[in-house]
Write a protein that holds these residues in place. Sequence first.
Motif, PDB file in Angstrom:
ATOM      1  N   ARG A   1       1.443 -12.131  -2.416  1.00 29.29           N
ATOM      2  CA  ARG A   1       0.473 -11.106  -2.070  1.00 29.29           C
ATOM      3  C   ARG A   1      -0.519 -11.653  -1.057  1.00 29.29           C
ATOM      4  NH1 ARG A   1       0.154  -5.576  -2.095  1.00 29.29           N
ATOM      5  NH2 ARG A   1      -2.032  -4.999  -1.835  1.00 29.29           N
ATOM      6  N   GLU A   2      -0.759 -10.891   0.025  1.00 32.10           N
ATOM      7  CA  GLU A   2      -1.731 -11.312   1.024  1.00 32.10           C
ATOM      8  C   GLU A   2      -3.137 -11.236   0.438  1.00 32.10           C
ATOM      9  OE1 GLU A   2      -1.057  -8.709   4.279  1.00 32.10           O
ATOM     10  OE2 GLU A   2       0.542  -9.904   5.149  1.00 32.10           O
ATOM     11  N   VAL A   3      -3.877 -12.354   0.489  1.00 29.20           N
ATOM     12  CA  VAL A   3      -5.253 -12.394   0.014  1.00 29.20           C
ATOM     13  C   VAL A   3      -6.240 -12.502   1.167  1.00 29.20           C
ATOM     14  CG1 VAL A   3      -4.591 -13.367  -2.196  1.00 29.20           C
ATOM     15  CG2 VAL A   3      -5.126 -14.897  -0.292  1.00 29.20           C
TER      16      VAL A   3
ATOM     17  N   GLU B   1      -7.489  -3.002   1.840  1.00 30.17           N
ATOM     18  CA  GLU B   1      -6.358  -2.127   1.553  1.00 30.17           C
ATOM     19  C   GLU B   1      -5.196  -2.338   2.512  1.00 30.17           C
ATOM     20  OE1 GLU B   1      -9.429  -1.236   1.913  1.00 30.17           O
ATOM     21  OE2 GLU B   1      -9.775   0.362   3.373  1.00 30.17           O
ATOM     22  N   ASP B   2      -5.426  -3.065   3.605  1.00 31.09           N
ATOM     23  CA  ASP B   2      -4.323  -3.350   4.539  1.00 31.09           C
ATOM     24  C   ASP B   2      -3.457  -4.513   4.067  1.00 31.09           C
ATOM     25  OD1 ASP B   2      -5.249  -1.367   6.193  1.00 31.09           O
ATOM     26  OD2 ASP B   2      -6.552  -2.718   7.319  1.00 31.09           O
ATOM     27  N   LEU B   3      -3.949  -5.304   3.084  1.00 34.15           N
ATOM     28  CA  LEU B   3      -3.180  -6.447   2.611  1.00 34.15           C
ATOM     29  C   LEU B   3      -1.941  -5.971   1.867  1.00 34.15           C
ATOM     30  CD1 LEU B   3      -6.131  -8.689   1.347  1.00 34.15           C
ATOM     31  CD2 LEU B   3      -5.021  -8.658   3.581  1.00 34.15           C
ATOM     32  N   SER B   4      -0.815  -6.614   2.075  1.00 33.50           N
ATOM     33  CA  SER B   4       0.457  -6.147   1.541  1.00 33.50           C
ATOM     34  C   SER B   4       1.148  -7.251   0.767  1.00 33.50           C
ATOM     35  CB  SER B   4       1.357  -5.662   2.686  1.00 33.50           C
ATOM     36  OG  SER B   4       1.607  -6.719   3.583  1.00 33.50           O
ATOM     37  N   ASP B   5       2.267  -6.856   0.152  1.00 35.12           N
ATOM     38  CA  ASP B   5       3.084  -7.779  -0.632  1.00 35.12           C
ATOM     39  C   ASP B   5       4.194  -8.319   0.257  1.00 35.12           C
ATOM     40  OD1 ASP B   5       4.494  -9.179  -2.432  1.00 35.12           O
ATOM     41  OD2 ASP B   5       4.904  -7.529  -3.811  1.00 35.12           O
ATOM     42  N   GLN B   6       4.197  -9.636   0.475  1.00 32.27           N
ATOM     43  CA  GLN B   6       5.197 -10.290   1.335  1.00 32.27           C
ATOM     44  C   GLN B   6       6.134 -11.180   0.517  1.00 32.27           C
ATOM     45  OE1 GLN B   6       5.530  -9.670   4.548  1.00 32.27           O
ATOM     46  NE2 GLN B   6       3.790  -8.273   4.599  1.00 32.27           N
ATOM     47  N   SER B   7       6.250 -10.901  -0.792  1.00 32.97           N
ATOM     48  CA  SER B   7       7.041 -11.792  -1.640  1.00 32.97           C
ATOM     49  C   SER B   7       8.503 -11.815  -1.242  1.00 32.97           C
ATOM     50  CB  SER B   7       6.905 -11.354  -3.094  1.00 32.97           C
ATOM     51  OG  SER B   7       7.340 -10.012  -3.248  1.00 32.97           O
ATOM     52  N   GLY B   8       9.009 -10.761  -0.590  1.00 39.01           N
ATOM     53  CA  GLY B   8      10.410 -10.748  -0.184  1.00 39.01           C
ATOM     54  C   GLY B   8      10.657 -11.283   1.204  1.00 39.01           C
TER      55      GLY B   8
END
Length: 973
Positions: free
Chosen positions: A118-120, A132-139
């Motif tokens: 997760r982008e912090v 709210e622009d931070l996204s999930d980059q786990s993949g």
Amino acid sequence: MAFALPHAAARNVGLRRRLLVLGLTFFGAALFINTVAGTYYTRSLIKKSAAALQRETAYRLSHEIEEFMESKQRRLVDFATTASFLGLSGEQQRVLALLLLKNDLSFTEIAVLDANGREVLKVSERTVHLREDLSDQSGSEEFTKAMAGHAYISPVYSSEKAEPFVTLSVPIKLGPSRIIGVVAAEANLKTLWEVIGRVRFGNAGYAYLVDGHGNLIAHRDSSLVLKRLNLAHLREVREFLQTPGAADPTPSEESTGLAGDSVITTYAPLRKLGWAVILEEPVALALKEMETLQRYAIVLLCAGLVVGALVISWASRRITNPIRMLHHGARLVGAGDLDHRVTIDSGDEIEELADAFNRMALELKNSYSNLEQKVEQRTKEIAALYEITTTVNRSLDLESVLQAVIQKITEIFKFDVTRIFLLDPETGELNLRACYEARAPHHRRLETTTRHTIVGKVVAAGEPLFFEDVETDPRYQQWSLSRNSFSEGLRFFAVFPVKTKSRVIGAISFKGRERRSLTEEEIRLLESMSEHIAVAVEKASLFEEVKKRSEHLAVLHTVAAAISQSLDLHAVLRAAIDNVVAALRFDAAWIYLLDSTGRELHLKGYKGLSDEAAQRMSRRSLGSGITGRVIAAGERIVFEDIGADTRYATLTSGHTVRSLGFTATAGFPIRAKDRIIGVLHVASLAKRHFAHDELQLIEGVVQEIGVAVENAILFAKIKEQSAELEKANRELQEATRVKSEFIAAMSHELRTPLNIVLGNAELTGDGFFGAVNPEQREAMRKISYHGRFLLKLINDVLTLSRLEAKKMTLDVEPVDLAEIIAHVQNYVEHLNRDKRLNVRWEVQENLPPVVTDSTKLEEILQNLLGNAFKFTARGEVRIRVRKIEPAEQIEFAVADTGIGIEAKDLERIFNEFEQLNDAHTGTYNGVGLGLSIVRKYLELMGGAIRVESEVGKGSTFTFTIPQVLEGSPRAAA
């Protein structure tokens, strides 16, 4: 005989002609063969030399690009290391990320991901990213690769403007094996355009860069890159795509180039990146020198033919052997024996031709030798620059980097002494930061120098100075004040400025024992090395600045944390003093605060002072000493050397600070809002220069101290006011209790006599006590009507008092809504006995039973219907009952077409004893308790009420109750 002579003459003429033709034919053939052989041989040598140069250039360029990308990864690793100490997010981490974007323009976006992908944190030079622009980059691949412990570089991709980008990521490690997150950055490869564009070799050689799919990502002509060209059709690119892991650059070959012309080309793969560097040089330009040689050979050929014709015509027999010798020599030279020479001692043109042939062979040999020397010199320069670049990029320790760099420079150029001076921007002095002597050091080493020396002149002008021999150079005699080089037995002296793109930051000097003249290549190489030294200084300075800034931010954070965690003023002041002394290495610090009268200063905290000294300094009058001056002026006062600063003696009479042994001190005003409430003092035993960032840090701490003092004052005021409010609340509760008891008692005492009055009035009106006339009966009816109204008023007041005293209870039981509605219908028929209003009932069929207080539900409906009839002169009253799914609630609505309510009064009508203006005219009687009781009943029963109204068109009161009242036995079951 007469005819024989002419015939003999004719034969002689024919023989000479045949000998001339034959001799010229053979001689011309020999010269032609020699010229052609020399031409092809020279062409082959030039192509081989160009190929060797291309291979060397390809290797250097590929290594430089890989070093460039590795430097970006190292920057991310440095950033990740900082992140492991400062945390994955926060303002400090954001400042570091912005500094990295600012100082390395190739980075366009930096993101920090936690261990879950997760982008912090995310910063960009193009976009402001909100939380709210931070996204999930786990993949994403950059996350998975970095979490596996590997540095990752993505394939090249293009932006909307066709610029090439790559994504780099490195793990954030908290220890050798623990990975807590990932730093990912987007890098613009436009920087490589300049690197590729600077590549020049041969007459017109150039280079370009392709990725693992054959796409062009860097070229000296940026418009070609922006066209997103795919060069997989070119032979060299195709070979690279087929064997991307080739160990060495391929041999240079002739092929079709990017522009479609014939070129000498080779490539070198960048194995770590999966890219390839392609080098090309047009064949026509690479062999341009051949045109001169060919013209020269043609001239020699023509001269040889002329000389041959003359010699053959004079002595054909003498011509034969020399021609054969020349022919033999040409074959040897053509076979590669450039040391072979033809020796002819004929003393005629044949000998000259032989000399010309020998000169041509010598020219070929010299040309070949010069080409080898140029390639060797260029290789040496590239290797030296590579060593310097590697040393600069290896570490951020400026002292070790400078020492290693000047040692390499001294060894490469064989200087005797090399020194680096860096400019101190605050003092203007040039400080010696590194020195290397090839022999045992025995010369005097200058620690500092000024702008008036030769080194200072170079720094001021930004241009190098050279002295081939200081003993004979008049400029040195004129400009040198100390004659250090002369006194040290050194003769050669040169100084180069160390400068960045915007300013000169120092100088590097070179000295030698022997007289020396630098070549243009050496000057150019030394200037390039000076630029690399400037890069190392800039990198180290930036690192030190970031490090110092981080330490200062940590101090401010600690003080702010102490303020936020505690309202104990003494603890906050102690934390502030401890952190300032520890971070800036002062010997002592103390704080004065104004007392409540504002006329005297009290010592509230200190460190580095003895208890005896603190006792002497515990109180200060407001207008005396340095402390008083700081408060009066509202500005800091700094003494870097008390003994040399005349202000100190004029500002203080007691000389307390000097008596304690301190040499440097400073005072900073402490502000709370718009007034000064104290002073922070710091002191050092030795002389001290107060840097700008140190002053900023202390002033930041002073601001936090002001906030802490203000918070402590506000906390004391709030505590005092809270005590007063608590006392007032207790008094109010007692008054409310007495009021409620009084109202309950009065209501009970009033109901008994009022019931007696109503009973007797009804009995009298019915003739129980004797006959009455119509006027008396009407009077008894009015008494009964108004008495019942008064009784309802008393009951409402009693109900309200019980609600306020929280003594009202609910009689909860299963209730059949049909029975409740039947009772309310009877009540409505009584209200509408004159049939003046049209009453409509909209009751849903098969309503379920409810568990509630039936008496209070019926009273609520009667109150709302009573108001509807009271405020409706004509029209209709509509009652709706339905179940709300799936909320398990019953909804009741009472609508009328009466006078309506203004929007501003919709909430006010539920207040106690609140009536609208029209209710005071006498047309609508009442005291304004009904709706207040309705709302309080509904709150007890778990319901809610709302009203919709429009003036002149009527009102709709809608309330809901739960199907099963919460807390009832059935609800618990």
